[in-house]
Design a protein around this motif. Structure first.
Motif, PDB file in Angstrom:
ATOM      1  N   GLU A   1     -15.304   3.364  -4.186  1.00  0.00           N
ATOM      2  CA  GLU A   1     -14.053   4.027  -4.545  1.00  0.00           C
ATOM      3  C   GLU A   1     -14.290   5.497  -4.874  1.00  0.00           C
ATOM      4  N   GLN A   2     -15.434   5.793  -5.494  1.00  0.00           N
ATOM      5  CA  GLN A   2     -15.761   7.168  -5.862  1.00  0.00           C
ATOM      6  C   GLN A   2     -16.183   8.012  -4.672  1.00  0.00           C
ATOM      7  N   GLN A   3     -16.508   7.360  -3.551  1.00  0.00           N
ATOM      8  CA  GLN A   3     -16.992   8.062  -2.369  1.00  0.00           C
ATOM      9  C   GLN A   3     -15.943   8.186  -1.269  1.00  0.00           C
ATOM     10  N   ALA A   4     -14.876   7.408  -1.390  1.00  0.00           N
ATOM     11  CA  ALA A   4     -13.888   7.325  -0.310  1.00  0.00           C
ATOM     12  C   ALA A   4     -13.147   8.639  -0.110  1.00  0.00           C
ATOM     13  N   THR A   5     -12.784   8.904   1.132  1.00  0.00           N
ATOM     14  CA  THR A   5     -11.953  10.065   1.447  1.00  0.00           C
ATOM     15  C   THR A   5     -10.489   9.663   1.600  1.00  0.00           C
ATOM     16  N   VAL A   6     -10.254   8.372   1.853  1.00  0.00           N
ATOM     17  CA  VAL A   6      -8.898   7.823   1.940  1.00  0.00           C
ATOM     18  C   VAL A   6      -8.887   6.480   1.223  1.00  0.00           C
ATOM     19  N   ILE A   7      -7.897   6.263   0.357  1.00  0.00           N
ATOM     20  CA  ILE A   7      -7.738   4.996  -0.345  1.00  0.00           C
ATOM     21  C   ILE A   7      -6.307   4.507  -0.145  1.00  0.00           C
ATOM     22  N   LEU A   8      -6.179   3.304   0.386  1.00  0.00           N
ATOM     23  CA  LEU A   8      -4.877   2.670   0.551  1.00  0.00           C
ATOM     24  C   LEU A   8      -4.837   1.458  -0.369  1.00  0.00           C
ATOM     25  N   GLU A   9      -3.933   1.458  -1.328  1.00  0.00           N
ATOM     26  CA  GLU A   9      -3.870   0.392  -2.324  1.00  0.00           C
ATOM     27  C   GLU A   9      -2.607  -0.443  -2.161  1.00  0.00           C
ATOM     28  N   PHE A  10      -2.760  -1.746  -2.326  1.00  0.00           N
ATOM     29  CA  PHE A  10      -1.597  -2.604  -2.515  1.00  0.00           C
ATOM     30  C   PHE A  10      -1.758  -3.314  -3.840  1.00  0.00           C
ATOM     31  N   ALA A  11      -0.732  -3.223  -4.699  1.00  0.00           N
ATOM     32  CA  ALA A  11      -0.765  -3.867  -6.008  1.00  0.00           C
ATOM     33  C   ALA A  11       0.322  -4.925  -6.074  1.00  0.00           C
TER      34      ALA A  11
END
Length: 264
Positions: free
Chosen positions: A84-94
């Motif tokens: 998570e600390q290295q990602a350039t794109v984060i797509l979250e579903f909560a």
């Protein structure tokens, strides 16, 4: 983490006259990975450290003295936390709770404190520090790109007091209005959708293939199978298509925060 490890690696590399690219080729790594380690932004895996030792002829120094991070997370989440600390794109579903990187301190404490037997204040504080540290990925105004898809249950299920909920939803609204994150709400009216089985986080990187992390009750799993990650990405995209548009989603968040505020 302390950057003594990264600085020592850089000194050894320069001492033998290698560029980051040359070391990366010799250690079968990417140049950006080497750069992140030297800058203190990453800790290499044990295998990476062994390859660096071989490439630099440093015995077993780099693999024996890997720095340890004082973090408090469930064992099944640790690998995902580092990515998570290295990602350039984060797509979250909560599905039911606000994603960790968006949580306010009060909301996070309300999530972490309950249990039977209840956690001690000390343990809760340790978990809270790690949870809030995760949110610092948003302190960079540009990366990572973050898109958050919230099931409407996240807004409606009260965590802690109405005041805590009002503050939390207002925090998300501010992030969305500042265009730091894109937020969409999947309304109850959609009915069943394929993401109802649990939370999902999709992460993309500059120097490695994308991964997916899914979590249920007291368990989670990191997926790196290209076929499975592609399927999860497609499922996420389809669910996003059923969500409210961005402006309507932010308006709903703002209105719900106001409703909670009426109960202060």
């Amino acid at each position: 983490m302390s950057n003594m490890y990264g600085e020592w690696l850089k000194a050894q590399r320069e001492a033998v006259g290698l560029t980051q690219q040359e070391l990366a080729e010799s250690a079968i790594m990417t140049r950006s990975h080497i750069a992140h380690i030297e800058a203190g932004r990453r800790i290499p895996s044990k295998e990476d450290a062994r390859r660096l030792d071989r490439a630099l002829n440093t015995g077993n120094v780099l693999s024996s003295f890997l720095p340890e991070e004082d973090v408090a997370v469930a064992d099944y989440f640790e690998a995902a936390r580092q990515l998570e600390q290295q990602a350039t794109v984060i797509l979250e579903f909560a599905l039911s709770l606000v994603p960790g990187i968006l949580q306010t301190e009060a909301y996070a404490r309300a999530v972490l404190r309950p249990g039977f037997p209840p956690r001690s204040e000390e343990e809760c504080d340790r978990l809270l520090v790690t949870r809030l540290e995760r949110g610092k990925v948003l302190s960079n105004p540009v990366t990572p790109l973050v898109c958050v898809l919230l099931d409407e249950a996240v807004l409606r299920r009260r965590v802690g007091s109405p005041e805590i909920m009002a503050e939390q939803l207002t925090h998300i609204v501010r992030l969305a209005e500042n265009e730091r994150v894109r937020v969409h709400v999947l309304p109850f009216g959609v009915g069943y959708h394929q993401l109802l089985q649990g939370m999902l986080s999709l992460m993309m990187f500059n120097d490695q293939p994308p991964v997916a992390y899914g979590e249920g009750v007291l368990m989670g799993r990191l997926h790196d199978s290209p076929a499975l990650v592609e399927t999860l990405q497609r499922t996420y995209t389809l669910a996003l298509g059923d969500a409210l548009p961005r402006q309507e989603s932010v308006a709903l968040l703002r209105a719900t925060a106001k409703e909670y505020g009426q109960y202060d």
